[in-house]
Design a protein around this motif. Structure first.
Motif, short mmCIF file in Angstrom:
data_model
loop_
_atom_site.label_atom_id
_atom_site.label_comp_id
_atom_site.label_asym_id
_atom_site.label_seq_id
_atom_site.Cartn_x
_atom_site.Cartn_y
_atom_site.Cartn_z
N GLY A 1 -20.56 5.01 -4.13
CA GLY A 1 -20.67 5.47 -5.51
C GLY A 1 -19.36 5.27 -6.24
O GLY A 1 -18.76 4.19 -6.20
N PRO A 2 -18.86 6.34 -6.89
CA PRO A 2 -17.60 6.21 -7.63
C PRO A 2 -16.37 6.26 -6.72
O PRO A 2 -15.26 6.08 -7.18
CB PRO A 2 -17.63 7.40 -8.58
N ASN B 1 -14.14 4.63 -4.36
CA ASN B 1 -13.78 3.32 -3.85
C ASN B 1 -12.26 3.26 -3.72
O ASN B 1 -11.55 4.11 -4.24
CB ASN B 1 -14.32 2.21 -4.77
N PRO B 2 -11.76 2.28 -2.99
CA PRO B 2 -10.30 2.20 -2.78
C PRO B 2 -9.48 2.15 -4.07
O PRO B 2 -8.42 2.76 -4.15
CB PRO B 2 -10.14 0.92 -1.96
N GLN B 3 -9.96 1.45 -5.08
CA GLN B 3 -9.21 1.36 -6.34
C GLN B 3 -9.15 2.70 -7.05
O GLN B 3 -8.11 3.09 -7.58
CB GLN B 3 -9.82 0.29 -7.27
N ALA B 4 -10.26 3.43 -7.06
CA ALA B 4 -10.28 4.76 -7.70
C ALA B 4 -9.36 5.71 -6.95
O ALA B 4 -8.65 6.51 -7.58
CB ALA B 4 -11.71 5.30 -7.74
N GLU B 5 -9.36 5.63 -5.63
CA GLU B 5 -8.48 6.50 -4.84
C GLU B 5 -7.01 6.20 -5.15
O GLU B 5 -6.20 7.12 -5.30
CB GLU B 5 -8.75 6.32 -3.35
N MET B 6 -6.67 4.94 -5.25
CA MET B 6 -5.30 4.55 -5.55
C MET B 6 -4.89 5.04 -6.94
O MET B 6 -3.80 5.60 -7.12
CB MET B 6 -5.15 3.03 -5.46
N THR B 7 -5.76 4.87 -7.93
CA THR B 7 -5.47 5.31 -9.29
C THR B 7 -5.30 6.82 -9.37
O THR B 7 -4.35 7.32 -9.96
CB THR B 7 -6.60 4.86 -10.25
N ASN B 8 -6.22 7.56 -8.76
CA ASN B 8 -6.15 9.02 -8.78
C ASN B 8 -4.93 9.51 -8.00
O ASN B 8 -4.28 10.49 -8.40
CB ASN B 8 -7.42 9.64 -8.21
N GLY B 9 -4.60 8.86 -6.90
CA GLY B 9 -3.42 9.24 -6.13
C GLY B 9 -2.15 9.03 -6.91
O GLY B 9 -1.25 9.89 -6.90
N ARG B 10 -2.06 7.92 -7.62
CA ARG B 10 -0.86 7.67 -8.44
C ARG B 10 -0.74 8.69 -9.55
O ARG B 10 0.36 9.16 -9.87
CB ARG B 10 -0.93 6.26 -9.02
N ALA B 11 -1.87 9.07 -10.16
CA ALA B 11 -1.84 10.08 -11.23
C ALA B 11 -1.39 11.42 -10.66
O ALA B 11 -0.61 12.13 -11.30
CB ALA B 11 -3.21 10.19 -11.88
N ALA B 12 -1.86 11.78 -9.47
CA ALA B 12 -1.48 13.06 -8.87
C ALA B 12 0.01 13.07 -8.50
O ALA B 12 0.68 14.09 -8.65
CB ALA B 12 -2.34 13.33 -7.64
N ILE B 13 0.52 11.94 -8.04
CA ILE B 13 1.94 11.86 -7.71
C ILE B 13 2.78 12.06 -8.96
O ILE B 13 3.81 12.74 -8.94
CB ILE B 13 2.26 10.51 -7.03
N CYS B 14 2.33 11.50 -10.08
CA CYS B 14 3.08 11.65 -11.34
C CYS B 14 3.05 13.09 -11.83
O CYS B 14 3.97 13.52 -12.51
CB CYS B 14 2.48 10.74 -12.41
N GLN B 15 2.02 13.85 -11.49
CA GLN B 15 1.93 15.25 -11.90
C GLN B 15 2.91 16.13 -11.15
O GLN B 15 3.30 17.18 -11.61
CB GLN B 15 0.51 15.79 -11.69
N GLY B 16 3.28 15.71 -9.92
CA GLY B 16 4.15 16.53 -9.08
C GLY B 16 5.52 16.46 -9.53
O GLY B 16 6.42 17.08 -9.78
#
Length: 87
Positions: free
Chosen positions: A69-70, A72-87
């Motif tokens: 579904g939603p 996928n490896p690209q979504a995980e990478m994008t969400n992970g980068r966004a979470a890292i920027c929040q920290g």
């Protein structure tokens, strides 16, 4: 200096987990993250170690990345980068 591959995925997963856990704990208790860490450093440290070890498992597995579904490896990478920027 940038990460790629397994280190970026692991850091992203831990950042996403930490962000959601901190937000949930802060909303449910009303205490800041800093106060919660100062009150219970041992449990938080053990949880961090456990999730770090669990995140390393896919780095050693011989599996192909799957799309479900939603999720996928690209979504995980994008969400992970966004979470890292929040920290």
């Amino acid at each position: 200096m940038g990460f790629s591959g397994a280190p970026e995925i692991i850091n992203g997963r831990l950042a996403m987990l930490g962000f959601v856990a901190a937000l949930g704990a802060e909303l449910s208790s009303g205490d800041s993250v800093v106060k919660q860490i100062s009150e219970e450093p041992t449990l938080i440290s053990l949880t961090f170690i456990l999730f770090s070890a669990a995140s390393l498992v896919p780095a050693f597995a011989q599996r192909r990345a799957e799309t479900i579904g939603p999720f996928n490896p690209q979504a995980e990478m994008t969400n992970g980068r966004a979470a890292i920027c929040q920290g």
